[in-house]
Scaffold this motif. Structure first.
Motif, mmCIF file in Angstrom:
data_model
loop_
_atom_site.group_PDB
_atom_site.id
_atom_site.type_symbol
_atom_site.label_atom_id
_atom_site.label_comp_id
_atom_site.label_asym_id
_atom_site.label_seq_id
_atom_site.Cartn_x
_atom_site.Cartn_y
_atom_site.Cartn_z
ATOM 1 N N GLN A 77 47.516 -15.770 -18.249
ATOM 2 C CA GLN A 77 48.012 -15.196 -19.515
ATOM 3 C C GLN A 77 49.339 -15.832 -19.958
ATOM 4 O O GLN A 77 50.099 -15.227 -20.707
ATOM 5 C CB GLN A 77 48.129 -13.675 -19.409
ATOM 6 N N GLU A 78 49.588 -17.074 -19.510
ATOM 7 C CA GLU A 78 50.828 -17.768 -19.868
ATOM 8 C C GLU A 78 50.974 -17.919 -21.393
ATOM 9 O O GLU A 78 52.066 -17.761 -21.940
ATOM 10 C CB GLU A 78 50.878 -19.176 -19.248
ATOM 11 N N ALA A 79 49.864 -18.232 -22.059
ATOM 12 C CA ALA A 79 49.938 -18.447 -23.514
ATOM 13 C C ALA A 79 50.354 -17.158 -24.217
ATOM 14 O O ALA A 79 51.139 -17.178 -25.177
ATOM 15 C CB ALA A 79 48.597 -18.946 -24.043
ATOM 16 N N LEU A 80 49.852 -16.032 -23.714
ATOM 17 C CA LEU A 80 50.210 -14.726 -24.288
ATOM 18 C C LEU A 80 51.697 -14.437 -24.042
ATOM 19 O O LEU A 80 52.399 -13.932 -24.919
ATOM 20 C CB LEU A 80 49.337 -13.650 -23.626
ATOM 21 N N SER A 81 52.159 -14.774 -22.845
ATOM 22 C CA SER A 81 53.581 -14.608 -22.523
ATOM 23 C C SER A 81 54.426 -15.427 -23.491
ATOM 24 O O SER A 81 55.422 -14.931 -24.034
ATOM 25 C CB SER A 81 53.848 -15.037 -21.079
ATOM 26 N N ASN A 82 54.034 -16.683 -23.733
ATOM 27 C CA ASN A 82 54.804 -17.534 -24.646
ATOM 28 C C ASN A 82 54.749 -17.006 -26.075
ATOM 29 O O ASN A 82 55.741 -17.045 -26.798
ATOM 30 C CB ASN A 82 54.269 -18.975 -24.596
ATOM 31 N N ARG A 83 53.580 -16.497 -26.481
ATOM 32 C CA ARG A 83 53.446 -15.958 -27.839
ATOM 33 C C ARG A 83 54.399 -14.772 -28.050
ATOM 34 O O ARG A 83 55.070 -14.670 -29.075
ATOM 35 C CB ARG A 83 52.005 -15.492 -28.074
ATOM 36 N N PHE A 84 54.492 -13.902 -27.047
ATOM 37 C CA PHE A 84 55.323 -12.704 -27.199
ATOM 38 C C PHE A 84 56.810 -12.981 -26.922
ATOM 39 O O PHE A 84 57.640 -12.072 -27.045
ATOM 40 C CB PHE A 84 54.792 -11.564 -26.314
ATOM 41 N N ALA A 85 57.116 -14.232 -26.543
ATOM 42 C CA ALA A 85 58.524 -14.607 -26.366
ATOM 43 C C ALA A 85 59.033 -15.440 -27.531
ATOM 44 O O ALA A 85 60.241 -15.580 -27.718
ATOM 45 C CB ALA A 85 58.687 -15.401 -25.065
ATOM 46 N N SER A 86 58.106 -15.987 -28.323
ATOM 47 C CA SER A 86 58.490 -16.915 -29.383
ATOM 48 C C SER A 86 58.874 -16.176 -30.670
ATOM 49 O O SER A 86 58.251 -15.185 -31.035
ATOM 50 C CB SER A 86 57.316 -17.856 -29.672
ATOM 51 N N LYS A 87 59.888 -16.695 -31.347
ATOM 52 C CA LYS A 87 60.303 -16.106 -32.633
ATOM 53 C C LYS A 87 59.451 -16.631 -33.787
ATOM 54 O O LYS A 87 59.547 -16.125 -34.903
ATOM 55 C CB LYS A 87 61.778 -16.420 -32.893
ATOM 56 N N LYS A 88 58.619 -17.648 -33.502
ATOM 57 C CA LYS A 88 57.713 -18.154 -34.534
ATOM 58 C C LYS A 88 56.572 -17.128 -34.666
ATOM 59 O O LYS A 88 55.979 -16.746 -33.657
ATOM 60 C CB LYS A 88 57.162 -19.515 -34.104
ATOM 61 N N ASP A 89 56.308 -16.699 -35.866
ATOM 62 C CA ASP A 89 55.262 -15.698 -36.109
ATOM 63 C C ASP A 89 55.487 -14.418 -35.304
ATOM 64 O O ASP A 89 54.545 -13.814 -34.784
ATOM 65 C CB ASP A 89 53.873 -16.266 -35.764
ATOM 66 N N GLU A 90 56.741 -14.001 -35.205
ATOM 67 C CA GLU A 90 57.057 -12.867 -34.327
ATOM 68 C C GLU A 90 56.400 -11.555 -34.765
ATOM 69 O O GLU A 90 56.252 -10.656 -33.940
ATOM 70 C CB GLU A 90 58.567 -12.695 -34.199
ATOM 71 N N PHE A 91 56.049 -11.433 -36.055
ATOM 72 C CA PHE A 91 55.395 -10.194 -36.485
ATOM 73 C C PHE A 91 53.879 -10.342 -36.552
ATOM 74 O O PHE A 91 53.191 -9.493 -37.110
ATOM 75 C CB PHE A 91 55.990 -9.717 -37.822
ATOM 76 N N ARG A 92 53.343 -11.460 -35.961
ATOM 77 C CA ARG A 92 51.888 -11.651 -35.907
ATOM 78 C C ARG A 92 51.413 -11.784 -34.458
ATOM 79 O O ARG A 92 50.347 -12.319 -34.199
ATOM 80 C CB ARG A 92 51.500 -12.889 -36.723
ATOM 81 N N ARG A 93 52.234 -11.298 -33.531
ATOM 82 C CA ARG A 93 51.915 -11.476 -32.109
ATOM 83 C C ARG A 93 50.635 -10.773 -31.677
ATOM 84 O O ARG A 93 49.987 -11.186 -30.731
ATOM 85 C CB ARG A 93 53.082 -10.969 -31.247
ATOM 86 N N PHE A 94 50.294 -9.677 -32.361
ATOM 87 C CA PHE A 94 49.123 -8.896 -31.947
ATOM 88 C C PHE A 94 47.828 -9.384 -32.585
ATOM 89 O O PHE A 94 46.768 -8.847 -32.273
ATOM 90 C CB PHE A 94 49.335 -7.407 -32.278
ATOM 91 N N GLU A 95 47.942 -10.386 -33.478
ATOM 92 C CA GLU A 95 46.739 -10.855 -34.176
ATOM 93 C C GLU A 95 45.665 -11.309 -33.202
ATOM 94 O O GLU A 95 45.933 -12.104 -32.291
ATOM 95 C CB GLU A 95 47.104 -12.007 -35.124
ATOM 96 N N GLY A 96 44.449 -10.817 -33.382
ATOM 97 C CA GLY A 96 43.331 -11.224 -32.539
ATOM 98 C C GLY A 96 43.249 -10.486 -31.220
ATOM 99 O O GLY A 96 42.319 -10.713 -30.442
ATOM 100 N N LEU A 97 44.203 -9.597 -30.943
ATOM 101 C CA LEU A 97 44.178 -8.828 -29.687
ATOM 102 C C LEU A 97 43.575 -7.450 -29.948
ATOM 103 O O LEU A 97 44.018 -6.752 -30.869
ATOM 104 C CB LEU A 97 45.593 -8.649 -29.127
#
Ligand SMILES: Cc1cc2nc3c(=O)[nH]c(=O)nc-3n(C[C@H](O)[C@H](O)[C@H](O)COP(=O)(O)O)c2cc1C
Length: 161
Positions: A77-97
């Motif tokens: 789940q490294e990619a998910l960890s990076n997604r939830f740490a990144s400020k890029k698209d920070e309000f779209r982190r849950f998309e597709g989950l």
């Protein structure tokens, strides 16, 4: 002898941890971020603690909603960890989950090794962070091995020979 921020970060990077995504809900708003500063605090009652940067959106949502879930990430789940740490698209982190909920309504991350659903019972001011202590209201267990973080990189668990 004073310790500057760089020295302190380098020192703490040698503390191997698991990785969580801490999610929160305040009304209709959900948010979450990657957190390694998570620990168990008390057995009776069951309490855990997470440290949230005061500048993080997640801190604001926990403060408002008084609930959070600590989702312990599994290996892979490294990619998910990076997604939830990144400020890029920070309000779209849950998309597709497809997140479920347990008791408090905080989102549970699919595929997590386990999720601890918590209600905030205390918030301690700690420098630039707030330590949120949560009473564990539900535990949802998943499958797999843990994702680990050490010295700025992800690792997998290996037994000592
Ligand atoms: C491995 C890892 C561990 C992290 N641990 C924490 C932590 O314990 N507390 C924290 O406030 N931020 C931590 N962060 C940083 C946040 O995930 C990051 O600042 C995030 O963008 C904050 O999101 P938000 O402002 O939308 O809530 C960590 C990041 C990574 C990659």
């Amino acid at each position: 002898m004073s310790v500057d921020a760089e020295q302190f970060k380098a020192a703490m990077s040698r503390w191997a941890t698991g990785v969580t995504i801490v999610t929160a809900r305040a009304g209709d708003e959900i948010h979450g971020m990657t957190v390694s500063d998570f620990c168990g605090v008390s057995l009776e009652p069951p309490l855990v603690a997470v440290c949230a940067d005061k500048s993080s959106n997640t801190h604001r949502v926990i403060q408002e909603g008084r609930v959070f879930a600590a989702n312990v990430l599994a290996a892979g789940q490294e990619a998910l960890s990076n997604r939830f740490a990144s400020k890029k698209d920070e309000f779209r982190r849950f998309e597709g989950l497809r997140c479920g909920t347990a008791v408090t309504g905080a989102p549970l991350i699919p595929g997590a090794l386990e999720s601890l659903d918590c209600r905030v019972v205390a918030a301690h001011d700690a420098g630039d962070h707030v330590i949120y202590v949560g009473r564990v209201e539900a535990v949802v267990r998943g499958e797999g091995a843990p994702l680990l973080h050490y010295s700025g990189a992800y690792h997998a668990l290996a037994p000592v020979e």
